[in-house]
Design a protein around this motif. Structure first.
Motif, short mmCIF file in Angstrom:
data_model
loop_
_atom_site.label_atom_id
_atom_site.label_comp_id
_atom_site.label_asym_id
_atom_site.label_seq_id
_atom_site.Cartn_x
_atom_site.Cartn_y
_atom_site.Cartn_z
N PRO A 19 -0.19 6.34 -2.04
CA PRO A 19 -1.39 5.75 -2.63
C PRO A 19 -1.06 4.60 -3.57
O PRO A 19 -1.97 3.87 -4.01
CB PRO A 19 -2.02 6.92 -3.40
CG PRO A 19 -0.95 7.94 -3.56
CD PRO A 19 0.01 7.74 -2.43
N LEU A 20 0.21 4.41 -3.90
CA LEU A 20 0.60 3.29 -4.77
C LEU A 20 0.50 1.95 -4.05
O LEU A 20 0.50 0.90 -4.68
CB LEU A 20 2.05 3.46 -5.25
CG LEU A 20 2.38 4.72 -6.06
CD1 LEU A 20 3.87 4.75 -6.38
CD2 LEU A 20 1.56 4.76 -7.34
N ASP A 21 0.45 2.02 -2.71
CA ASP A 21 0.57 0.79 -1.92
C ASP A 21 -0.78 0.10 -1.76
O ASP A 21 -1.43 0.19 -0.72
CB ASP A 21 1.18 1.12 -0.55
CG ASP A 21 1.55 -0.13 0.21
OD1 ASP A 21 1.51 -1.23 -0.39
OD2 ASP A 21 1.88 -0.02 1.41
N ARG A 22 -1.20 -0.60 -2.80
CA ARG A 22 -2.52 -1.23 -2.82
C ARG A 22 -2.35 -2.67 -3.30
O ARG A 22 -1.82 -2.91 -4.38
CB ARG A 22 -3.42 -0.44 -3.77
CG ARG A 22 -4.88 -0.79 -3.67
CD ARG A 22 -5.72 0.23 -4.42
NE ARG A 22 -5.82 1.49 -3.71
CZ ARG A 22 -6.99 2.10 -3.41
NH1 ARG A 22 -8.12 1.56 -3.79
NH2 ARG A 22 -7.01 3.24 -2.76
N LEU A 23 -2.78 -3.62 -2.51
CA LEU A 23 -2.61 -5.04 -2.86
C LEU A 23 -3.86 -5.61 -3.54
O LEU A 23 -3.77 -6.61 -4.25
CB LEU A 23 -2.25 -5.85 -1.61
CG LEU A 23 -0.93 -5.46 -0.94
CD1 LEU A 23 -0.72 -6.25 0.35
CD2 LEU A 23 0.26 -5.65 -1.87
N VAL A 64 -4.85 -2.58 1.41
CA VAL A 64 -3.71 -1.69 1.21
C VAL A 64 -2.60 -2.07 2.18
O VAL A 64 -2.82 -2.82 3.14
CB VAL A 64 -4.10 -0.20 1.39
CG1 VAL A 64 -5.19 0.19 0.40
CG2 VAL A 64 -4.53 0.10 2.82
N GLY A 65 -1.40 -1.55 1.90
CA GLY A 65 -0.27 -1.81 2.77
C GLY A 65 -0.09 -0.70 3.78
O GLY A 65 -0.94 0.19 3.92
N CYS A 66 1.04 -0.74 4.48
CA CYS A 66 1.28 0.21 5.57
C CYS A 66 2.17 1.38 5.15
O CYS A 66 2.63 2.15 5.99
CB CYS A 66 1.90 -0.53 6.75
SG CYS A 66 3.40 -1.42 6.34
N ALA A 108 2.42 -7.03 -7.36
CA ALA A 108 1.00 -7.14 -7.01
C ALA A 108 0.38 -5.76 -6.83
O ALA A 108 -0.81 -5.56 -7.05
CB ALA A 108 0.83 -7.97 -5.74
N SER A 109 1.19 -4.77 -6.43
CA SER A 109 0.66 -3.41 -6.26
C SER A 109 0.49 -2.71 -7.61
O SER A 109 -0.06 -1.62 -7.68
CB SER A 109 1.58 -2.60 -5.34
OG SER A 109 2.75 -2.17 -6.02
N GLY A 110 1.00 -3.35 -8.67
CA GLY A 110 0.83 -2.79 -10.01
C GLY A 110 1.93 -1.84 -10.42
O GLY A 110 1.78 -1.09 -11.38
N ASN A 111 3.04 -1.87 -9.69
CA ASN A 111 4.10 -0.89 -9.97
C ASN A 111 5.37 -1.51 -10.53
O ASN A 111 6.45 -0.92 -10.44
CB ASN A 111 4.42 -0.13 -8.67
CG ASN A 111 3.25 0.72 -8.23
OD1 ASN A 111 2.88 1.68 -8.90
ND2 ASN A 111 2.63 0.35 -7.14
#
Ligand SMILES: *Cc1c(COP(=O)(O)O)cnc(C)c1O
Length: 408
Positions: free
Chosen positions: A361-365, A355-357, A324-327
């Motif tokens: 910057p990759l941590d984006r829902l 965003v996540g915790c 879901a984060s696109g990674n």
């Protein structure tokens, strides 16, 4: 504002709150005692399998690909619904054995099987989908040492791939399976060595939504299985046609027309050559069976504005939701279906990013999408979380640890 993916069928609001199995998710979170939480619905799994069975020819067996979601209660639901399980490691073998699933219904594919994994599988009577000649020879030697008859199939690296699939697993040079032209010789060799011949495994790709592309690939797989069977001069007890049926994750995606896939497969079955008249065919599916039956719930712990952009910061993130984060195998980041669970169906009021915790910057829902007003304490739901969420995300990253999982 960027669009969000389509929310799967079967989710509705009860008193303005997203409900699963008829109860608001706020209650399920309370029962779990924590967020983040993966919530899986047994009813939605059952409904999906029933839908697929109704669409497919009766003769077709259905297998569940364990790697999509190996959570034990989920496996127990599938035990009563599908005809077999496909595993891809010794670890998954241990999981399915602990869940009490019968070994005769299990097949084991995957490159790089170690000797101890081959040994455990052969000892249990699991079918090995051989990935190379060298693996075949190791399996025969191990079976000999154990005094067992190994049940062996050959994974074929077909010369075709699944058009439009998110993940191509066939066509050209691949670490998976044996190039088709080398298959008949190996089949004859392992049968001559005394193995129980289990047939072919053809897996050309994954996450396709185009019914005709899937049906075309199945037709090609049957044609190739026919040709290889003739060249080998052996019967074909079993033919695993692979999977490929995907789910809509992103804006504009639409569900696979399963009825159309089933109709075309039925026509294929009606026209089988004599050599394949008694062959048992199966599909092996992961995400199609379980992906939409799961939702990931995470709580907003902070809300901030930076340079005019709103950020909803949650206690979850890419360590549970890598895809879901696109990674996880995506080139262009697009939004999954995401909603504010306790304001489900409420009108969009602002643009925000979820965003996540994790401090990356990759941590984006969800990126710059439209949401109802949301603040600290609200619950965010990420849909399509039933497959490759908990099982395919780096939960140890930053010492976060796994999320809670619950089947209801
Ligand atoms: C991953 C995998 C599957 C399941 O794929 P989905 O996209 O989840 O359906 C099935 N078979 C094999 C061999 C796989 O590697």
């Amino acid at each position: 504002m960027k669009a969000l993916g389509p929310i799967p069928a079967g989710y509705e609001a009860v008193g303005g709150v997203l409900a699963v199995a008829g109860r608001p998710v706020t209650e399920w979170v309370e029962e779990a005692g924590q967020t983040p939480l993966f919530l899986y619905s047994a009813d939605l799994i059952r409904a999906r399998v029933a839908h697929l069975r109704a669409a497919m020819p009766e003769r077709l067996a259905l297998h569940y690909a364990v790697k999509a979601n190996p959570f034990r209660p989920v496996l127990e639901v599938f035990a009563g619904l599908v005809d077999g399980f496909d595993i891809a490691s010794g670890g998954e073998l241990a999981i399915v054995q602990q869940a009490g699933l019968p070994s005769a219904r299990i097949s084991f594919a995957g490159p790089g099987k170690r000797d101890r994994e081959l040994e455990a599988a052969i000892a249990a009577g699991v079918t090995l989908n051989l990935e190379s000649e060298a693996e075949a020879h190791r399996a025969l030697t191990i079976a000999d040492t154990l005094g067992m008859t190994p049940r062996l199939a050959i994974r074929v690296n077909p010369s075709f791939d699944l058009k439009g699939s998110g993940m191509k697993m066939g066509g050209g040079a691949k670490p998976f399976g044996l190039d088709a032209e080398r298959v008949p010789a190996l089949a004859r060799e392992i049968v001559a060595a005394g193995a129980e011949w289990r047939g072919f495994h053809l897996f050309a790709g994954s996450q396709a939504l185009d019914a005709d592309a899937i049906a075309d690939t199945q037709a090609q797989a049957i044609a190739l299985a026919t040709q290889l069977t003739r060249e080998a001069g052996l019967p074909l007890p079993h033919c695993n046609l692979g999977g490929g049926m995907g789910i809509p994750y992103f804006p504009g995606d639409t569900p696979v027309d399963a009825a159309h896939v089933g109709e075309r497969l039925g026509a294929q079955f009606a026209a089988l050559p004599d050599e394949l008249r008694d062959t048992e065919f199966c599909l092996e599916l992961g995400r199609y069976l379980v992906g939409e039956a799961g939702v990931y719930l995470t709580r907003i712990v902070d809300r901030k504005v930076s340079h005019g952009e709103v950020f909803l910061i949650t206690d979850g993130g890419m360590h549970h939701q890598l895809a879901a984060s696109g990674n996880f195998g995506t080139v262009v980041r697009r939004n999954y279906p995401v909603a504010i669970a306790n304001r489900f169906g409420a009108e969009v009021a602002e643009e925000a990013s979820v965003v996540g915790c994790l401090c990356t910057p990759l941590d984006r829902l969800a990126d710059k999408a439209g949401f109802p007003p949301a603040d600290v304490g609200d619950l965010v739901a990420v849909f399509c979380a039933g497959a490759y969420g908990a099982s395919a995300s780096p939960s140890a990253f930053l010492g976060q640890g796994p999320a809670c999982e619950m089947l209801v």
